[in-house]
Motif scaffolding. Structure first.
Motif, PDB file in Angstrom:
ATOM      1  N   PRO A 436       0.802  -1.229   0.000  1.00  0.00           N
ATOM      2  CA  PRO A 436       0.000   0.000   0.000  1.00  0.00           C
ATOM      3  C   PRO A 436       0.832   1.276   0.000  1.00  0.00           C
ATOM      4  CG  PRO A 436      -0.081  -1.072   2.147  1.00  0.00           C
ATOM      5  CD  PRO A 436       0.586  -2.034   1.207  1.00  0.00           C
ATOM      6  N   ASP A 437       2.148   1.115   0.193  1.00  0.00           N
ATOM      7  CA  ASP A 437       3.038   2.273   0.149  1.00  0.00           C
ATOM      8  C   ASP A 437       3.519   2.570  -1.272  1.00  0.00           C
ATOM      9  OD1 ASP A 437       4.481  -0.176   0.130  1.00  0.00           O
ATOM     10  OD2 ASP A 437       6.323   0.879   0.674  1.00  0.00           O
ATOM     11  N   ALA A 438       3.116   1.751  -2.225  1.00  0.00           N
ATOM     12  CA  ALA A 438       3.598   1.912  -3.596  1.00  0.00           C
ATOM     13  C   ALA A 438       3.040   3.185  -4.228  1.00  0.00           C
ATOM     14  CB  ALA A 438       3.213   0.696  -4.435  1.00  0.00           C
ATOM     15  N   VAL A 439       3.695   3.607  -5.284  1.00  0.00           N
ATOM     16  CA  VAL A 439       3.264   4.767  -6.069  1.00  0.00           C
ATOM     17  C   VAL A 439       2.719   4.252  -7.393  1.00  0.00           C
ATOM     18  CG1 VAL A 439       3.989   6.886  -7.243  1.00  0.00           C
ATOM     19  CG2 VAL A 439       4.989   6.279  -5.014  1.00  0.00           C
ATOM     20  N   LEU A 440       1.541   4.710  -7.779  1.00  0.00           N
ATOM     21  CA  LEU A 440       0.965   4.363  -9.066  1.00  0.00           C
ATOM     22  C   LEU A 440       1.053   5.578  -9.983  1.00  0.00           C
ATOM     23  CD1 LEU A 440      -0.536   2.299 -10.847  1.00  0.00           C
ATOM     24  CD2 LEU A 440      -2.682   3.226  -9.960  1.00  0.00           C
ATOM     25  N   VAL A 441       1.664   5.404 -11.142  1.00  0.00           N
ATOM     26  CA  VAL A 441       1.791   6.475 -12.131  1.00  0.00           C
ATOM     27  C   VAL A 441       0.907   6.125 -13.317  1.00  0.00           C
ATOM     28  CG1 VAL A 441       3.341   7.767 -13.645  1.00  0.00           C
ATOM     29  CG2 VAL A 441       4.164   6.944 -11.417  1.00  0.00           C
ATOM     30  N   GLU A 442      -0.085   6.955 -13.587  1.00  0.00           N
ATOM     31  CA  GLU A 442      -0.973   6.779 -14.730  1.00  0.00           C
ATOM     32  C   GLU A 442      -0.543   7.725 -15.844  1.00  0.00           C
ATOM     33  OE1 GLU A 442      -2.895   5.747 -17.331  1.00  0.00           O
ATOM     34  OE2 GLU A 442      -4.237   4.908 -15.772  1.00  0.00           O
ATOM     35  N   MET A 443      -0.135   7.152 -16.999  1.00  0.00           N
ATOM     36  CA  MET A 443       0.344   7.954 -18.114  1.00  0.00           C
ATOM     37  C   MET A 443      -0.673   8.052 -19.253  1.00  0.00           C
ATOM     38  SD  MET A 443       4.428   7.167 -18.144  1.00  0.00           S
ATOM     39  CE  MET A 443       4.751   8.774 -18.880  1.00  0.00           C
ATOM     40  N   GLY A 444      -1.904   7.653 -18.954  1.00  0.00           N
ATOM     41  CA  GLY A 444      -3.016   7.876 -19.865  1.00  0.00           C
ATOM     42  C   GLY A 444      -4.014   8.790 -19.188  1.00  0.00           C
ATOM     43  N   LEU A 445      -5.296   8.543 -19.422  1.00  0.00           N
ATOM     44  CA  LEU A 445      -6.323   9.325 -18.725  1.00  0.00           C
ATOM     45  C   LEU A 445      -6.520   8.776 -17.317  1.00  0.00           C
ATOM     46  CD1 LEU A 445      -9.122   9.940 -21.390  1.00  0.00           C
ATOM     47  CD2 LEU A 445      -7.346  11.513 -20.599  1.00  0.00           C
ATOM     48  N   PRO A 446      -6.559   9.633 -16.314  1.00  0.00           N
ATOM     49  CA  PRO A 446      -6.705   9.167 -14.924  1.00  0.00           C
ATOM     50  C   PRO A 446      -8.171   8.894 -14.570  1.00  0.00           C
ATOM     51  CG  PRO A 446      -6.431  11.544 -14.961  1.00  0.00           C
ATOM     52  CD  PRO A 446      -6.313  11.083 -16.390  1.00  0.00           C
ATOM     53  N   VAL A 447      -8.713   7.858 -15.171  1.00  0.00           N
ATOM     54  CA  VAL A 447     -10.118   7.506 -14.934  1.00  0.00           C
ATOM     55  C   VAL A 447     -10.251   6.576 -13.732  1.00  0.00           C
ATOM     56  CG1 VAL A 447     -12.151   6.382 -15.935  1.00  0.00           C
ATOM     57  CG2 VAL A 447     -10.686   7.838 -17.370  1.00  0.00           C
ATOM     58  N   TRP A 448      -9.401   5.559 -13.676  1.00  0.00           N
ATOM     59  CA  TRP A 448      -9.423   4.600 -12.564  1.00  0.00           C
ATOM     60  C   TRP A 448      -8.384   5.019 -11.546  1.00  0.00           C
ATOM     61  CZ3 TRP A 448      -5.806   0.386 -11.374  1.00  0.00           C
ATOM     62  CH2 TRP A 448      -6.288  -0.486 -10.376  1.00  0.00           C
ATOM     63  N   ARG A 449      -8.841   5.330 -10.326  1.00  0.00           N
ATOM     64  CA  ARG A 449      -7.939   5.851  -9.298  1.00  0.00           C
ATOM     65  C   ARG A 449      -8.069   5.032  -8.021  1.00  0.00           C
ATOM     66  NH1 ARG A 449      -6.994  12.192  -9.461  1.00  0.00           N
ATOM     67  NH2 ARG A 449      -7.158  12.572 -11.707  1.00  0.00           N
ATOM     68  N   PRO A 450      -7.233   4.028  -7.838  1.00  0.00           N
ATOM     69  CA  PRO A 450      -7.283   3.272  -6.583  1.00  0.00           C
ATOM     70  C   PRO A 450      -6.890   4.150  -5.408  1.00  0.00           C
ATOM     71  CG  PRO A 450      -5.399   2.616  -7.910  1.00  0.00           C
ATOM     72  CD  PRO A 450      -6.197   3.554  -8.746  1.00  0.00           C
ATOM     73  N   GLU A 451      -7.450   3.842  -4.243  1.00  0.00           N
ATOM     74  CA  GLU A 451      -7.235   4.689  -3.067  1.00  0.00           C
ATOM     75  C   GLU A 451      -6.070   4.243  -2.200  1.00  0.00           C
ATOM     76  OE1 GLU A 451     -10.891   4.708  -0.968  1.00  0.00           O
ATOM     77  OE2 GLU A 451     -12.031   5.673  -2.581  1.00  0.00           O
ATOM     78  N   THR A 452      -5.427   3.172  -2.554  1.00  0.00           N
ATOM     79  CA  THR A 452      -4.439   2.594  -1.645  1.00  0.00           C
ATOM     80  C   THR A 452      -3.001   2.974  -1.957  1.00  0.00           C
ATOM     81  OG1 THR A 452      -4.422   0.611  -3.021  1.00  0.00           O
ATOM     82  CG2 THR A 452      -5.875   0.614  -1.103  1.00  0.00           C
TER      83      THR A 452
END
Length: 492
Positions: A436-452
């Motif tokens: 849960p400490d990971a970083v998620l990088v979205e390089m497309g459209l930020p439609v799906w945004r997990p909360e963790t």
């Protein structure tokens, strides 16, 4: 009308492709006989390098004042930088930033690069209002989902390109943003009545027209309330009725590539060319592989249609006059300076971050997402700054193995349009559940945004977008406008 005169009228409607880094004889001879110009494709080897492109266009110019067109959006869809990724962020990032002065600067600089390379007609910007999250062909190519936001950035983009002396081409009329199909492969359909089209899709196109856009590109989509079962490119109701009549546009109308299945799959390119001209189009973008024999067949089909009375010579004369006016506009000297610094500046300012980015020497896992046909095989991701980044196929990856790689180190997971791929979301969910400490990088459209996880949205996968995110993650020092870098300690 004599055959030579008719042939010259038909030739004026053609934008032809060719293979290689120099125009073959049949192209040069065609330009001498009135062919309006060419369309350049990176996949055809037309853009081997900046110097190679300049040499190619100089060869074309030696024959005639040809239209030299290219599909350069300055974002994920790039031909000038197809080997590295664009130094400019695309429309979605500029829309997220919502600074029209920056949008103007980006497009003015892009126009200066194009004009310097000898390109004078750019199939950009996208005037589509992207209201379908699962749109497989537009996405980050649009400035956003709000018609007024798109309209103000269309105005800035058109003005920037054209101040640099490059004719802009607002696309894809009457709007490709509400579709969930790819018109390269099938005929998309928009279920919208005329009032909805007017208050949504038409707003950016009206803005483009008011900004003096020199050309508009049609879409191979059907809007049953407007075109019935016919794609807009082949629809008099769309081009002559709505665009020419209701919106009052009298500039050049260009078709999207006629080799796309949505335009010609049922009838072939020659017949699609005839129907597009009859509907009111002026310039025919034929596609990437329609070479000498195909061009001859298209020309002969159009000439036969005129002789048979299915297409009037007057209709072709109207197109020839509009194309001549476009060439006259291009003949007026205009200059602008390349300003690549604005690309990275804009990409930095467009990034949106949620959570903490306190990472050092992370393990980077990149989920490999397919590019759509318009984007093509352009590199993306953190590879230039993180050569040990782990590319994975989400369908076959072993989450336990990936987690083991990141034992004792920060984990960064990189995705591109994760909302469009169930397998990508499933793998990310598994990884974030364990880390849960990971970083998620979205390089497309930020439609799906997990909360963790900490979340970074770049709104595009260009080199500029990736560089800006790499700086935030501490993978590289901040680049200055002079081209140097600032190390983390220097940046404070």
């Amino acid at each position: 009308m004599s055959d030579p005169s008719l042939e010259r009228l038909v030739n004026a409607t053609l934008l032809v492709p060719f293979p290689g880094a120099a125009a073959p004889r049949w192209v040069l001879e065609g330009l001498e006989r009135g062919v309006s110009g060419v369309t350049l494709f990176a996949i055809n080897g037309n853009v081997p390098s900046a110097g190679g492109l300049t040499a190619l266009t100089a060869g074309l110019r030696a024959t005639s004042e040809a239209l030299v067109s290219i599909d350069e959006e300055g974002g994920d869809v790039t031909r000038l930088a197809h080997e590295t990724g664009s130094p400019y962020p695309g429309s979605a990032a500029l829309g997220a930033l919502d600074d029209t002065a920056t949008t103007w600067r980006v497009h003015r600089s892009l126009g200066a690069e194009l004009r310097g390379a000898g390109v004078n007609l750019d199939f950009a910007p996208s005037a589509d209002v992207n209201t379908a999250d699962d749109n497989p062909i537009i996405g980050t190519r649009a400035f956003g989902s709000d018609p007024e936001l798109v309209a103000r950035h269309i105005t800035a983009a058109v003005s920037g390109l054209q101040e640099a002396g490059v004719a802009a081409c607002a696309k894809h009329f009457p709007g490709h943003g509400a579709t969930s199909q790819d018109s390269h492969l099938e005929v998309p359909s928009i279920d919208a009545d005329l009032p909805l089209l007017e208050r949504r899709e038409m707003v950016p196109f009206r803005a483009a027209i008011e900004a003096g856009v020199q050309s508009i590109m049609t879409a191979h989509i059907r809007v049953p309330a407007l075109t019935g079962a016919t794609p807009a490119t082949l629809s008099p109701a769309a081009i002559t009725g709505l665009l020419r009549g209701t919106l009052g546009y009298d500039g050049v109308v260009v078709t999207d590539a006629l080799d796309m299945r949505a335009a010609s799959g049922a009838m072939g390119i020659p017949e699609a060319a005839v129907r597009a001209l009859a509907a009111g189009a002026d310039l025919l973008c034929l596609g990437s592989k329609e070479y000498e024999d195909s061009v001859r067949a298209i020309r002969e089909q159009i000439m036969a249609a005129v002789r048979e009375g299915r297409l009037s010579a007057e209709r072709l004369e109207e197109s020839a006059a509009r194309i001549a006016a476009l060439k006259a506009w291009l003949a007026v000297p205009r200059t602008a300076e390349v300003d690549r610094a604005v690309g990275l500046e804009a990409a930095r300012r467009a990034i949106r971050v949620t959570g903490s980015l306190s990472v050092a020497a992370p393990v980077i896992v990149e989920l490999q997402a397919p590019s759509n046909i318009a984007v093509g095989p352009v590199p993306w991701g953190f590879g230039p700054w993180a050569p040990d980044a782990v590319p994975v196929d989400a369908e076959t990856a072993d989450p336990d193995e990936l987690l083991a790689r990141a034992t004792g180190r920060p984990l960064v997971v990189v995705v591109r349009d994760a909302h469009r791929y169930a397998g990508h979301r499933a793998l990310v969910t598994t990884l974030l559940s364990a880390r849960p400490d990971a970083v998620l990088v979205e390089m497309g459209l930020p439609v799906w945004r997990p909360e963790t996880a900490a979340y970074v949205a770049t709104y595009g996968a260009t080199r500029a977008n990736a560089r800006a995110a790499a700086e935030l993650l501490g993978l590289v020092g901040e680049e200055t406008e002079a081209g140097g870098t600032i190390t983390s300690s220097e940046a404070g």
